[in-house]
Design a protein around this motif. Structure first.
Motif, PDB file in Angstrom:
ATOM      1  N   LEU A 197      -6.493   4.919   1.096  1.00  0.00           N
ATOM      2  CA  LEU A 197      -6.160   4.031  -0.009  1.00  0.00           C
ATOM      3  C   LEU A 197      -6.320   2.570   0.380  1.00  0.00           C
ATOM      4  CD1 LEU A 197      -5.003   3.699  -2.910  1.00  0.00           C
ATOM      5  CD2 LEU A 197      -2.760   3.465  -1.829  1.00  0.00           C
ATOM      6  N   MET A 198      -5.913   2.199   1.590  1.00  0.00           N
ATOM      7  CA  MET A 198      -6.017   0.802   1.993  1.00  0.00           C
ATOM      8  C   MET A 198      -7.464   0.331   1.997  1.00  0.00           C
ATOM      9  SD  MET A 198      -3.088   0.120   4.871  1.00  0.00           S
ATOM     10  CE  MET A 198      -3.537  -1.623   4.901  1.00  0.00           C
ATOM     11  N   ALA A 203       0.354   4.059  -2.764  1.00  0.00           N
ATOM     12  CA  ALA A 203      -0.007   5.408  -2.312  1.00  0.00           C
ATOM     13  C   ALA A 203       0.967   6.439  -2.875  1.00  0.00           C
ATOM     14  CB  ALA A 203      -0.010   5.456  -0.784  1.00  0.00           C
ATOM     15  N   ARG A 204       2.248   6.112  -2.908  1.00  0.00           N
ATOM     16  CA  ARG A 204       3.248   7.034  -3.455  1.00  0.00           C
ATOM     17  C   ARG A 204       3.002   7.275  -4.936  1.00  0.00           C
ATOM     18  NH1 ARG A 204       7.499   7.126  -6.446  1.00  0.00           N
ATOM     19  NH2 ARG A 204       7.467   4.867  -6.830  1.00  0.00           N
ATOM     20  N   GLN A 214       0.396  -8.262   2.830  1.00  0.00           N
ATOM     21  CA  GLN A 214       0.123  -6.829   2.757  1.00  0.00           C
ATOM     22  C   GLN A 214       0.424  -6.261   1.371  1.00  0.00           C
ATOM     23  OE1 GLN A 214      -1.414  -5.159   5.265  1.00  0.00           O
ATOM     24  NE2 GLN A 214      -1.566  -7.229   6.130  1.00  0.00           N
ATOM     25  N   ALA A 253       0.812  -1.208   0.000  1.00  0.00           N
ATOM     26  CA  ALA A 253       0.000   0.000   0.000  1.00  0.00           C
ATOM     27  C   ALA A 253       0.851   1.266   0.000  1.00  0.00           C
ATOM     28  CB  ALA A 253      -0.938  -0.011   1.208  1.00  0.00           C
ATOM     29  N   ASP A 254       2.020   1.236   0.666  1.00  0.00           N
ATOM     30  CA  ASP A 254       2.882   2.417   0.700  1.00  0.00           C
ATOM     31  C   ASP A 254       3.326   2.817  -0.706  1.00  0.00           C
ATOM     32  OD1 ASP A 254       2.930   2.925   3.472  1.00  0.00           O
ATOM     33  OD2 ASP A 254       4.369   1.306   3.773  1.00  0.00           O
ATOM     34  N   GLU A 255       3.734   1.822  -1.509  1.00  0.00           N
ATOM     35  CA  GLU A 255       4.218   2.108  -2.856  1.00  0.00           C
ATOM     36  C   GLU A 255       3.075   2.561  -3.760  1.00  0.00           C
ATOM     37  OE1 GLU A 255       6.874   2.387  -6.143  1.00  0.00           O
ATOM     38  OE2 GLU A 255       7.032   2.544  -3.966  1.00  0.00           O
ATOM     39  N   CYS A 302      -1.786   9.374  -2.954  1.00  0.00           N
ATOM     40  CA  CYS A 302      -2.886   9.199  -2.012  1.00  0.00           C
ATOM     41  C   CYS A 302      -2.386   9.081  -0.573  1.00  0.00           C
ATOM     42  CB  CYS A 302      -3.681   7.931  -2.338  1.00  0.00           C
ATOM     43  SG  CYS A 302      -4.523   7.972  -3.918  1.00  0.00           S
ATOM     44  N   GLU A 303      -3.250   9.385   0.356  1.00  0.00           N
ATOM     45  CA  GLU A 303      -2.998   9.132   1.766  1.00  0.00           C
ATOM     46  C   GLU A 303      -3.265   7.658   2.032  1.00  0.00           C
ATOM     47  OE1 GLU A 303      -3.916   8.504   5.872  1.00  0.00           O
ATOM     48  OE2 GLU A 303      -5.434   8.476   4.290  1.00  0.00           O
ATOM     49  N   LYS A 304      -2.370   6.994   2.754  1.00  0.00           N
ATOM     50  CA  LYS A 304      -2.411   5.535   2.893  1.00  0.00           C
ATOM     51  C   LYS A 304      -3.683   5.040   3.573  1.00  0.00           C
ATOM     52  CE  LYS A 304       0.155   1.634   4.864  1.00  0.00           C
ATOM     53  NZ  LYS A 304       1.359   1.241   5.648  1.00  0.00           N
ATOM     54  N   ARG A 305      -4.163   5.746   4.572  1.00  0.00           N
ATOM     55  CA  ARG A 305      -5.315   5.260   5.335  1.00  0.00           C
ATOM     56  C   ARG A 305      -6.541   5.056   4.441  1.00  0.00           C
ATOM     57  NH1 ARG A 305      -9.388   8.289   7.771  1.00  0.00           N
ATOM     58  NH2 ARG A 305     -10.517   7.220   9.452  1.00  0.00           N
TER      59      ARG A 305
END
Length: 331
Positions: free
Chosen positions: A57-58, A47-48, A75, A43-45, A52-55
């Protein structure tokens, strides 16, 4: 009738089905599937890549997994083969533009009750709208045609034909496919001046600028030219009322040489007007967005062709994702 057994659960599922549509629309607007492409990413990648903000996006990624558009392992997330085929910009089968067009239609669909009550549209025609909406509509037509034309073009024999009129052809996708299938064929794409930039880019992309020319005009008001031996009317009748459709067919036939062929490609209703489902719903879309447009039945379209003096009228059915069909006649 299929005998659907409606109950509160099924009715609530239908009522809330727009939640899934909005989830898909958001994923396409954020270009989630193109960001993932053929990789497996956390999700971090993602989001980058998507900004997007990770929360948030997940939650979107997990919902897309529940919809079976993504595959989650631990994950990390990967696209399904179908999502890669149709929802990544890297694919030549991408349909994201038409999905974005559907997103732009949603506010007006929320006012369907008012359109039904008044009998008048609640949005302006897309072709008259702002640049973003017009672009998603025109490129959406390209998306759909790129998936439909390979099935449709082989069903129509244009051997010996020399000049095709693509009336209201948008980006010119069908003209392109017909010209690719018939090397001796040239085409004139007739559409509004605002369509020219999109059509020019698309035609150039397929290296057909020497065989497909763009003619700007309003097909109900302006001269279409003459000497064509094929007139292709793909999904333009539904934007007009019956009298305008008759005028359009009359003009198209009048532009043909003797023995010329007219081909109507439309979402065709049964003659009782009560199905299939997509053309019936599309008729509501025309109520919302046009003064007099609607879906038409086979009997209505063949009746217009007959009234215009066409002969040898026949229908060709094919495997279409939205119940579109072909009605062919000769001048």
């Amino acid at each position: 009738m299929t005998g659907t057994q409606w109950n509160p659960g099924r009715l609530l599922e239908l009522s809330g089905s727009y939640w899934q549509a909005c989830t898909l629309h958001a994923a396409v607007k954020l270009d989630i599937f193109s960001a993932i492409d053929q990789d497996r990413l956390g999700a971090d990648e993602i989001a980058r890549k998507c900004g997007c903000e990770k929360r948030g996006l997940m939650r979107l990624l997990n919902a897309l997994t529940a919809m079976e558009l993504l595959i989650k392992e631990g994950q990390t997330y990967a696209s399904t083969p179908q999502a890669r085929a149709f929802l990544t910009r890297q694919s030549d089968r991408y349909i994201g533009h038409i999905i974005t067009h559907h997103h732009h239609l949603m506010p007006s669909w929320a006012e369907l009750d008012q359109a039904v009550k008044t009998g008048r549209p609640v949005r302006e025609r897309v072709s008259h709208g702002d640049e973003e909406k017009r672009a998603s509509f025109l490129m959406g037509m390209f998306d759909i045609a790129m998936n439909t034309a390979p099935k449709l073009v082989p069903l129509i024999d244009l051997s010996g034909r020399r000049h095709l009129l693509d009336l209201g052809g948008g980006p010119g996708t069908y003209a392109i496919h017909f010209c690719q299938a018939y090397p001796a064929l040239k085409a004139t794409l007739f559409d509004l001046p605002t369509t020219r930039p999109f059509a020019g880019k698309t035609i150039a992309r397929f290296n057909l600028s020497d065989r497909i020319r763009f003619a700007a005009g309003n097909y109900l008001e302006d001269d279409l030219g003459s000497g064509y031996d094929v007139a292709w009317l793909s999904q333009i009748l539904h934007g007009e009322g019956p009298s305008e459709c008759q005028k359009l067919i009359d003009k198209a036939l009048g532009s043909l040489v003797a023995g010329g062929m007219i081909i109507v490609h439309e979402f065709i209703l049964d003659n009782d007007m009560a199905g299939p489902l997509f053309p019936a719903l599309f008729s509501l879309n025309m109520l919302i967005g046009t003064p007099s447009g609607q879906s038409y039945s086979e009997a209505q379209i063949t009746g217009m062709l007959s009234k215009a003096g066409a002969g040898n009228i026949r229908r060709i059915t094919f495997d279409s994702p939205n119940d579109s069909g072909l009605i062919i006649a000769t001048a």
